[in-house]
Structures are given as C-alpha cells and as structure tokens.
Design a protein around this motif. Structure first.
Motif, PDB file in Angstrom:
ATOM      1  N   CYS A   1     -13.352  -6.535   9.443  1.00 50.61           N
ATOM      2  CA  CYS A   1     -12.368  -7.564   9.764  1.00 50.61           C
ATOM      3  C   CYS A   1     -11.388  -6.998  10.789  1.00 50.61           C
ATOM      4  O   CYS A   1     -10.786  -5.948  10.552  1.00 50.61           O
TER       5      CYS A   1
ATOM      6  N   HIS B   1      -8.636  -8.271  11.546  1.00 47.21           N
ATOM      7  CA  HIS B   1      -7.266  -8.557  11.122  1.00 47.21           C
ATOM      8  C   HIS B   1      -6.726  -7.456  10.216  1.00 47.21           C
ATOM      9  O   HIS B   1      -5.651  -6.917  10.464  1.00 47.21           O
ATOM     10  N   CYS B   2      -7.485  -7.098   9.163  1.00 49.99           N
ATOM     11  CA  CYS B   2      -6.983  -6.112   8.194  1.00 49.99           C
ATOM     12  C   CYS B   2      -7.800  -4.816   8.203  1.00 49.99           C
ATOM     13  O   CYS B   2      -7.508  -3.916   7.428  1.00 49.99           O
TER      14      CYS B   2
ATOM     15  N   CYS C   1     -13.209 -13.045   6.226  1.00 49.42           N
ATOM     16  CA  CYS C   1     -13.007 -11.779   5.524  1.00 49.42           C
ATOM     17  C   CYS C   1     -12.738 -12.058   4.039  1.00 49.42           C
ATOM     18  O   CYS C   1     -11.886 -12.880   3.713  1.00 49.42           O
TER      19      CYS C   1
ATOM     20  N   CYS D   1      -8.735 -10.748   3.366  1.00 43.61           N
ATOM     21  CA  CYS D   1      -7.562 -11.486   3.855  1.00 43.61           C
ATOM     22  C   CYS D   1      -7.894 -12.943   4.172  1.00 43.61           C
ATOM     23  O   CYS D   1      -6.996 -13.742   4.403  1.00 43.61           O
TER      24      CYS D   1
END
Ligand SMILES: [Zn+2]
Length: 60
Positions: free
Chosen positions: A6, A8-9, A22, A25
């Motif tokens: 992911c 993002h995280c 994901c 998140c």
C-alpha cells in the motif's frame, strides 16, 4: 500468491487475487510489491514465526 504494498501506509500483504484496496487502511493505493518489499515481507514473516515458536505471543 501475490504480494502487494500500500502506497498510503506502506503495508505489505499477501493476497490471492488482484486487489485495489488496502486491508489495513482501506485506501485504494495498492500496487504489486517491489523485490525489496517482498524480501522485507518474508524476513518479517520469519521473525514472527520465530517469536511465535518462542512463545512470545500467547496462544489462542
Ligand atoms: Zn494502506
């Protein structure tokens, strides 16, 4: 089994199908894991297995 990361995280996870979201998140920022992320993932799995074997996690 495919590995995804992911963006993002930075969570790397194994998933049998093509996925967009994901599981950590929930963002749709997932892409196939790079070679390094794949290596890191398996290194972490080995550490977790060893910790479970040593009883650092309560069973059940
Ligand atoms: Zn995420």
């Amino acid at each position: 089994m495919n590995l995804y990361t992911c963006d993002h995280c930075k969570y790397t996870f194994r998933y049998p199908l093509k996925t967009l979201a994901c599981p950590d998140c929930g963002k749709e920022a997932v892409r196939p894991a790079t070679e390094k992320e794949t290596a890191d993932y398996y290194a972490m799995q080995r550490i977790l297995q060893e910790e479970i074997r040593l009883g650092l996690y309560a069973a059940g």
